[in-house]
Design a protein around this motif. Structure first.
Motif, PDB file in Angstrom:
ATOM      1  N   PRO A 170      74.581  36.997  34.693  1.00 29.33           N
ATOM      2  CA  PRO A 170      74.492  35.538  34.511  1.00 29.33           C
ATOM      3  C   PRO A 170      73.232  34.933  35.126  1.00 29.33           C
ATOM      4  O   PRO A 170      72.638  34.007  34.562  1.00 29.33           O
ATOM      5  N   PHE A 171      72.819  35.468  36.270  1.00 29.45           N
ATOM      6  CA  PHE A 171      71.599  35.003  36.931  1.00 29.45           C
ATOM      7  C   PHE A 171      70.385  35.269  36.053  1.00 29.45           C
ATOM      8  O   PHE A 171      69.532  34.388  35.841  1.00 29.45           O
ATOM      9  N   ILE A 172      70.309  36.478  35.509  1.00 26.34           N
ATOM     10  CA  ILE A 172      69.190  36.826  34.623  1.00 26.34           C
ATOM     11  C   ILE A 172      69.243  35.999  33.350  1.00 26.34           C
ATOM     12  O   ILE A 172      68.210  35.559  32.838  1.00 26.34           O
ATOM     13  N   ALA A 173      70.453  35.763  32.835  1.00 26.62           N
ATOM     14  CA  ALA A 173      70.599  34.962  31.613  1.00 26.62           C
ATOM     15  C   ALA A 173      70.013  33.567  31.787  1.00 26.62           C
ATOM     16  O   ALA A 173      69.304  33.063  30.908  1.00 26.62           O
ATOM     17  N   ARG A 174      70.287  32.937  32.923  1.00 23.02           N
ATOM     18  CA  ARG A 174      69.761  31.598  33.177  1.00 23.02           C
ATOM     19  C   ARG A 174      68.241  31.617  33.326  1.00 23.02           C
ATOM     20  O   ARG A 174      67.541  30.696  32.876  1.00 23.02           O
ATOM     21  N   LEU A 175      67.705  32.662  33.946  1.00 22.31           N
ATOM     22  CA  LEU A 175      66.252  32.766  34.097  1.00 22.31           C
ATOM     23  C   LEU A 175      65.571  32.936  32.742  1.00 22.31           C
ATOM     24  O   LEU A 175      64.559  32.294  32.458  1.00 22.31           O
ATOM     25  N   ILE A 176      66.141  33.806  31.903  1.00 19.46           N
ATOM     26  CA  ILE A 176      65.564  34.017  30.571  1.00 19.46           C
ATOM     27  C   ILE A 176      65.732  32.772  29.717  1.00 19.46           C
ATOM     28  O   ILE A 176      64.829  32.390  28.958  1.00 19.46           O
ATOM     29  N   GLU A 177      66.880  32.122  29.823  1.00 18.10           N
ATOM     30  CA  GLU A 177      67.100  30.865  29.095  1.00 18.10           C
ATOM     31  C   GLU A 177      66.034  29.834  29.465  1.00 18.10           C
ATOM     32  O   GLU A 177      65.462  29.169  28.593  1.00 18.10           O
TER      33      GLU A 177
END
Length: 217
Positions: free
Chosen positions: A104-111
């Motif tokens: 989820p942390f990586i998802a928000r960064l990529i988003e």
């Protein structure tokens, strides 16, 4: 145990366990995070394929998972970890909560990286008849790649911190060595050497990330 015995017998295996717990979750969590980020970006109100329900539900799941302190997440996921890998102890078992905590942390960064892509480029691609898939991968992802690399680098360093915490619950690695031999046995030499090793790993990860960023920018 003397410091020389530690260096010969414990350090090599602990280092390999730590690198294993960094590399595998980083790869899996990055793939999962990328897929989640693509869905979140495309289903926004101004996205390529708006879908308020999907965006809200997926965003809520991401936020809930991100809100868990990692130590609590490890304990809470013990039944799931046992179901997936057959045990809740060891470096392989640690990969499950580390991945779940990181994705989820990586998802928000990529988003965030994808959101920063110039909307004019997207509109220009649309005007030339590009499909949504082409816009996503040939425009948005291509333009956001350096920023995505930076985000994954930050995530890998965060995952290193997770491996140290996972060591406290029997996951192995440098964190476990620091706790058992450095802290519990009051061996400051082991503790100092372990801390220095972790700092060096961080520098290596950051160096690789910076190199890739410059190459892809």
């Amino acid at each position: 145990m003397s410091f020389s015995d530690y260096f010969r017998n414990l350090f090599p295996s602990a280092m390999l366990q730590t690198m294993y717990m960094i590399l595998v979750p980083t790869i899996i969590a990055s793939l999962l995070g990328f897929i989640i980020a693509i869905i979140l970006v495309t289903t926004k109100e101004d996205g390529l394929k708006p879908n308020k329900s999907v965006n809200r539900v997926l965003g809520l799941i991401v936020n809930v998972l991100r809100s868990f302190p990692f130590m609590i997440l490890i304990v809470a996921m013990i039944p799931i970890t046992r179901m997936i890998v057959g045990t809740s102890i060891g470096e392989t078992a640690a990969i499950v909560p580390i991945t779940v905590g990181s994705a989820p942390f990586i998802a928000r960064l990529i988003e965030s990286s994808l959101d920063e892509v110039d909307k004019g480029l997207i509109e220009a691609a649309r005007s030339f008849g590009a499909s949504n898939t082409q816009i996503i991968f040939k425009v948005m992802v291509k333009e956001a790649t350096p920023s995505i690399i930076t985000g994954i680098t930050l995530s890998a360093i965060t995952i290193l911190g997770y491996t140290a915490m996972a060591g406290a619950v029997g996951a192995g690695g440098l964190g476990n060595v620091a706790l058992m031999y450095g802290y519990q046995q009051f061996d400051k030499n082991v503790m100092i050497f372990t801390v220095i090793s972790l700092v060096i790993i961080v520098q290596i990860i950051q160096g690789i990330g910076d190199f890739l960023y410059k190459k892809l920018k």
